[in-house]
Design a protein around this motif. Structure first.
Motif, PDB file in Angstrom:
ATOM      1  N   ILE A  66     -39.916  -3.093 -38.440  1.00  0.00           N
ATOM      2  CA  ILE A  66     -40.079  -2.678 -37.045  1.00  0.00           C
ATOM      3  C   ILE A  66     -41.384  -1.912 -36.915  1.00  0.00           C
ATOM      4  N   THR A  74     -37.282   4.454 -30.579  1.00  0.00           N
ATOM      5  CA  THR A  74     -35.887   4.544 -31.009  1.00  0.00           C
ATOM      6  C   THR A  74     -35.521   5.966 -31.407  1.00  0.00           C
ATOM      7  N   ILE A 112     -33.658  -4.167 -31.865  1.00  0.00           N
ATOM      8  CA  ILE A 112     -33.843  -4.238 -33.314  1.00  0.00           C
ATOM      9  C   ILE A 112     -33.245  -5.529 -33.869  1.00  0.00           C
ATOM     10  N   VAL A 145     -31.204  -0.705 -39.381  1.00  0.00           N
ATOM     11  CA  VAL A 145     -31.973  -1.902 -39.753  1.00  0.00           C
ATOM     12  C   VAL A 145     -31.333  -2.601 -40.944  1.00  0.00           C
TER      13      VAL A 145
END
Length: 365
Positions: A66, A74, A112, A145
């Protein structure tokens, strides 16, 4: 560029990647030349690593699934959500504010997940550990993630992706009720202090279960992510059959990120060491199925790390191959002699089954 332990920095080294805080503020600009005073200040503020430029690591880029903008955005949403929950409760007139915060978290999880769906390379977020401060928020993103990567490979439905993603993002929200003096303690916790920390799972569960716009399983993610297959976890000491699948997956992601992140009381383990820690608890603490899946999709030797091979050659990870533990090495030294820039060459370990990495470090050997 390469990652270098701040302790190994030398005056004259050049910063290759800006150092930023979790608000997106640049603390040190790219291309700054380090002086003795600047190195001393980094040590005083407990920085662990920085990226520097040199001719031997030219064109080596850190990996990140990311981008910086999404990470900062975020973190801002997680920080806002945690603080909102800390200020209000579900019975207050501010429930609308709380529910809006949850909607922001849902949107971020979808963003995401979409990024992961369009990312086919081996996963590494090694580069993101150099963002300064706010461990709790960075940890929440990293666990999300990792968890979403595993959920994708397990072919979870869109509904399941949303559930486990929100659960991962909010799994540690109960820590806002733990005294900061304990959370930020630079030394090992006493047994009493550790018992206080353990309560964060219950606090998180109690906070999250009250909201109609949060799937009920999200609260159980907060409750069970420290449970272990053999019953040695907390808060309930549940065994394998009674632990939800989401919590089993998140346990792998949570522990890996925790041990590979810098903390106030210890330096980070390298990713291959973090994986060894998981394997040491395979099928007793953690599901071997999820550890194996994790290994297939996470970079064990991140770009810019120094390695030594079983034939005595030494080099730096230049890029990843399609096999996480078989990267491409730029050879810097052979037969104990440093190569000149014109003599450098690369070896793809995925094409040489007999060549093994025997040592890995973030600084030259």
């Amino acid at each position: 560029m390469k990652a270098v332990d701040v302790k190994a920095l030398q005056p004259g080294n050049q910063l290759a990647k800006p150092i930023i805080d979790s608000y997106g503020r640049v603390l040190l600009q790219k291309d700054v030349i380090f002086t003795e005073r600047l190195i001393r200040r980094l040590k005083e503020f407990d920085f662990k690593y920085v990226f520097i430029e040199d001719a031997y690591s030219e064109n080596i880029e850190p990996q990140s699934i990311i981008d910086e903008e999404l990470r900062i955005e975020t973190i801002s949403k997680i920080r806002k959500t945690f603080k909102t929950f800390d200020q209000f409760d579900a019975t207050s007139q501010n429930q609308y504010v709380l529910e809006r915060s949850i909607d922001d978290i849902k949107d971020t999880v979808h963003e995401i997940a979409n990024t992961i769906n369009h990312h086919d390379e081996i996963l590494s977020i090694m580069s993101d550990i150099f963002m300064f401060d706010d461990y709790l928020y960075n940890h929440s993103i990293n666990v999300t993630v990792y968890t979403l990567v595993l959920a994708k490979e397990l072919q979870f439905s869109d509904k399941e992706i949303e559930e486990i993603g929100i659960g991962a993002m909010l799994h540690d929200i109960g820590k806002i009720k733990v005294p900061k003096s304990i959370i930020n303690k630079p030394d090992q916790l006493s047994d009493i202090e550790f018992d206080v920390v353990k309560e964060h799972t219950t606090y998180g569960y109690e906070m999250l279960k009250k909201f109609s716009n949060i799937p009920s399983i999200v609260a159980f993610c907060a409750y069970q992510h420290h449970e272990r297959l053999d019953g040695s976890g907390y808060p309930l000491g549940l065994k394998e059959a009674n632990i939800h699948e989401y919590a089993k997956i998140m346990a792998v992601s949570d522990v890996f990120d925790a041990v590979t992140s810098n903390r106030v009381y210890r330096n980070a383990f390298l990713p291959h060491e973090g994986l060894e820690i998981l394997y040491s608890g395979s099928d007793s603490l953690f599901s071997k199925k999820y550890i194996e899946l994790f290994r297939k999709h996470v970079s064990i030797y991140p770009n810019g790390s120094y390695v030594e091979l079983n034939d005595g050659r030494r080099g730096i990870i230049a890029k990843q191959s399609k096999i996480p533990d078989r990267p491409i090495i730029r050879i810097l030294e052979e037969e104990k002699l440093r190569l000149t820039l014109s003599e450098l060459y690369e070896v793809d370990l995925s094409e040489h089954s007999t060549i093994m990495i025997t040592k890995c470090n973030t600084t030259p050997f």
